[in-house]
Design a protein around this motif. Structure first.
Motif, mmCIF file in Angstrom:
data_model
loop_
_atom_site.group_PDB
_atom_site.id
_atom_site.type_symbol
_atom_site.label_atom_id
_atom_site.label_comp_id
_atom_site.label_asym_id
_atom_site.label_seq_id
_atom_site.Cartn_x
_atom_site.Cartn_y
_atom_site.Cartn_z
ATOM 1 N N THR A 1 25.655 -38.561 10.432
ATOM 2 C CA THR A 1 24.586 -38.755 9.282
ATOM 3 C C THR A 1 24.878 -37.327 8.421
ATOM 4 O OG1 THR A 1 22.872 -37.782 10.648
ATOM 5 C CG2 THR A 1 22.906 -39.918 10.672
ATOM 6 N N LEU A 2 24.490 -37.675 7.188
ATOM 7 C CA LEU A 2 24.415 -36.577 6.258
ATOM 8 C C LEU A 2 23.215 -35.445 6.712
ATOM 9 C CD1 LEU A 2 25.348 -35.092 3.594
ATOM 10 C CD2 LEU A 2 23.795 -36.863 2.276
ATOM 11 N N LYS B 1 38.312 -43.886 -5.727
ATOM 12 C CA LYS B 1 38.415 -44.288 -4.298
ATOM 13 C C LYS B 1 37.337 -43.828 -3.655
ATOM 14 C CE LYS B 1 43.503 -42.829 -4.782
ATOM 15 N NZ LYS B 1 44.405 -41.967 -3.920
ATOM 16 N N VAL B 2 37.215 -44.396 -2.405
ATOM 17 C CA VAL B 2 35.951 -43.989 -1.658
ATOM 18 C C VAL B 2 36.591 -43.373 -0.144
ATOM 19 C CG1 VAL B 2 34.320 -45.470 -2.731
ATOM 20 C CG2 VAL B 2 35.501 -46.470 -0.931
ATOM 21 N N GLU C 1 31.286 -36.652 3.961
ATOM 22 C CA GLU C 1 31.426 -36.523 2.298
ATOM 23 C C GLU C 1 31.297 -37.667 1.860
ATOM 24 O OE1 GLU C 1 32.473 -33.562 1.038
ATOM 25 O OE2 GLU C 1 31.797 -32.731 2.873
ATOM 26 N N GLY C 2 31.436 -38.756 2.072
ATOM 27 C CA GLY C 2 31.357 -40.006 1.228
ATOM 28 C C GLY C 2 29.930 -40.287 1.106
ATOM 29 N N LYS C 3 28.918 -40.064 2.093
ATOM 30 C CA LYS C 3 27.575 -40.001 1.881
ATOM 31 C C LYS C 3 27.041 -38.974 0.827
ATOM 32 C CE LYS C 3 26.409 -41.589 6.730
ATOM 33 N NZ LYS C 3 27.683 -41.829 7.112
ATOM 34 N N LYS C 4 27.776 -37.965 0.610
ATOM 35 C CA LYS C 4 27.252 -36.748 -0.089
ATOM 36 C C LYS C 4 27.722 -37.567 -1.696
ATOM 37 C CE LYS C 4 28.248 -32.571 2.291
ATOM 38 N NZ LYS C 4 28.955 -31.503 2.227
ATOM 39 N N ASP D 1 19.975 -24.162 -5.405
ATOM 40 C CA ASP D 1 21.375 -23.846 -5.875
ATOM 41 C C ASP D 1 21.970 -25.078 -5.480
ATOM 42 O OD1 ASP D 1 23.521 -22.474 -6.394
ATOM 43 O OD2 ASP D 1 23.771 -22.018 -3.925
ATOM 44 N N TYR D 2 22.229 -25.899 -6.706
ATOM 45 C CA TYR D 2 22.593 -27.281 -6.641
ATOM 46 C C TYR D 2 24.210 -27.348 -5.986
ATOM 47 C CZ TYR D 2 18.245 -29.145 -8.734
ATOM 48 O OH TYR D 2 17.267 -29.449 -8.808
ATOM 49 N N PRO D 3 24.777 -26.399 -6.625
ATOM 50 C CA PRO D 3 26.275 -26.404 -6.067
ATOM 51 C C PRO D 3 26.608 -26.387 -4.363
ATOM 52 C CG PRO D 3 26.345 -24.815 -7.760
ATOM 53 C CD PRO D 3 24.763 -25.027 -7.622
ATOM 54 N N SER D 4 25.448 -25.880 -3.623
ATOM 55 C CA SER D 4 25.325 -25.878 -2.374
ATOM 56 C C SER D 4 24.533 -26.879 -1.666
ATOM 57 C CB SER D 4 24.590 -24.629 -1.880
ATOM 58 O OG SER D 4 25.517 -23.435 -2.227
ATOM 59 N N CYS D 5 23.872 -27.713 -2.477
ATOM 60 C CA CYS D 5 23.073 -28.706 -1.911
ATOM 61 C C CYS D 5 23.743 -29.967 -1.547
ATOM 62 C CB CYS D 5 22.104 -29.068 -3.236
ATOM 63 S SG CYS D 5 20.871 -30.559 -2.779
ATOM 64 N N ILE D 6 23.448 -30.462 -0.464
ATOM 65 C CA ILE D 6 24.255 -31.824 0.092
ATOM 66 C C ILE D 6 23.342 -32.937 -0.048
ATOM 67 C CG2 ILE D 6 25.499 -30.379 1.790
ATOM 68 C CD1 ILE D 6 23.427 -31.672 3.946
#
Length: 376
Positions: A82-83, A135-136, A177-180, A228-233
């Motif tokens: 899970t994410l 691609k996924v 990473e795909g879930k992100k 901090d959106y660049p760090s948000c998952i």
């Protein structure tokens, strides 16, 4: 028009118990010819978060596993990590959680493999060339399997209205990473109601929310939380943690796009299977939330039955219609639409239209919403 086979839960003899219904559906839907000798078959499940008890009973899974084995195929039970940071974020915890919830070999009759590896690094980049993704990222052991049996607990979901076969394929077959990538459209937004209590900072697994001085005139607090959106998952732990309703999503514009992205990932999970994927939907314990939450709320409607089909869009469409034909249960999260024919998922999650999943899946060629319901 695709055939969807249906068995209700009425029973008056040993020959008509739920196990026999599963066997009959398997045969009538033509699944027996799908799985061949020595083929590796991923039985795609959701093992349920610890504390949740609405997931599909592993005793039912045993009947499916035994039917797959009859042709000499080699099934394995599987899901992906899970994410969010719960009991299924890595394979070690995930397998332990699955066994504690009853999905061990002695009950289900098949080995348990987490398809994306220990820390979700086992992935295949699958080309789909769609609107949102070229691609996924699909879990390696699901991609490498020869065939797939997708077994889904049909229930509500706060971000996509409902979760069934399409969501099981999409989020369930993707790596972290795909879930992100799917969740990026659901970026949390902190509003002026923020009182800087710090609950969201504690809930954030990536430490990307901080309390800082607030310059907004209309705010109720001198300080507030910032992301901090660049760090948000995009795990949305913060959304659930806020007791003041200060954290929200762009429901009108972004959430529909999230569902489209999700459906494209579902397409990616099927890319190399060439008609070797079939579906069971279980319409029982129909809760308002996904089985990812560590609790199970009261059911929205009574138990309905089990469906089987070779088309993920048709089986989800039929499941959606069957739920809406029921009378809603008042002692539940359902707020409106209690009558027969009214949308129970919109009555629970009024900001979300789950039909977007079905419409987009049909548009990109995953199947059809038109179905013939064949009752056994």
């Amino acid at each position: 028009m695709e055939k969807v086979y249906f068995a209700d839960f009425r029973s008056g003899s040993i020959e008509d118990n739920k196990g026999h219904k599963i066997i009959n559906l398997f045969k009538k839907a033509g699944f027996k010819s799908i799985f061949e000798k020595d083929e590796l078959v991923s039985v795609k499940l959701h093992f349920g978060e610890r504390g949740n008890d609405a997931y599909i009973n592993p005793v039912f899974i045993r009947y499916i596993v035994d039917m797959i084995k009859e042709n000499g195929s080699k099934p394995f039970l599987t899901d992906t990590n899970t994410l969010y940071y719960g009991n299924r974020h890595n394979s070690c915890d995930h397998i332990e959680n699955a066994v504690l919830n009853g999905f061990d070999y002695a009950v289900a009759g098949a080995p348990l493999i987490i398809a994306d590896g220990l820390t979700s690094k086992n992935e295949r980049m699958v080309e789909i060339n769609q609107k949102h993704f070229k691609k996924v990222r699909i879990a390696g052991d699901i991609f490498d399997a020869d065939a797939m049996m997708v077994v889904s607990h049909f229930k509500g979901h706060d971000l996509c209205g409902f979760g069934g076969a399409l969501k099981n394929l999409a989020m369930g077959c993707a790596t972290i990473e795909g879930k992100k990538e799917q969740h990026k459209m659901t970026r949390p937004i902190i509003g002026d109601e923020c009182v800087a209590c710090g609950d969201c900072t504690e809930a954030c697994p990536e430490n990307c929310i901080q309390i800082i001085n607030n310059s907004k005139k209309n705010s109720t607090s001198n300080s507030r939380a910032f992301i901090d959106y660049p760090s948000c998952i995009y795990c949305l732990n913060c959304l659930g943690s806020c007791q003041y309703g200060a954290i929200d999503l762009d429901w009108e514009n972004k959430v529909p796009l999230f569902m489209e992205k999700m459906v494209e990932y579902a397409l990616g999970a099927l890319q190399n299977k060439n008609g070797k994927t079939v579906y069971f939907n279980f319409l029982l314990n129909i809760t308002p939330h996904c089985d990812c939450v560590p609790w199970s709320d009261a059911y929205l409607v009574p138990d309905i039955g089990i469906l089987a089909s070779k088309d993920p869009v048709a089986i989800d469409s039929a499941s959606y219609d069957l739920v809406n034909q029921e009378i809603g249960i008042k002692n539940s999260l359902l707020k409106k639409n209690f009558l027969e024919g009214e949308d129970k998922f919109k009555g629970t999650w009024d900001k979300v239209d789950g039909k977007i999943q079905l419409e987009y899946a049909e548009k990109i060629g995953m199947g059809t919403k038109k179905y013939e319901l064949i009752k056994l």
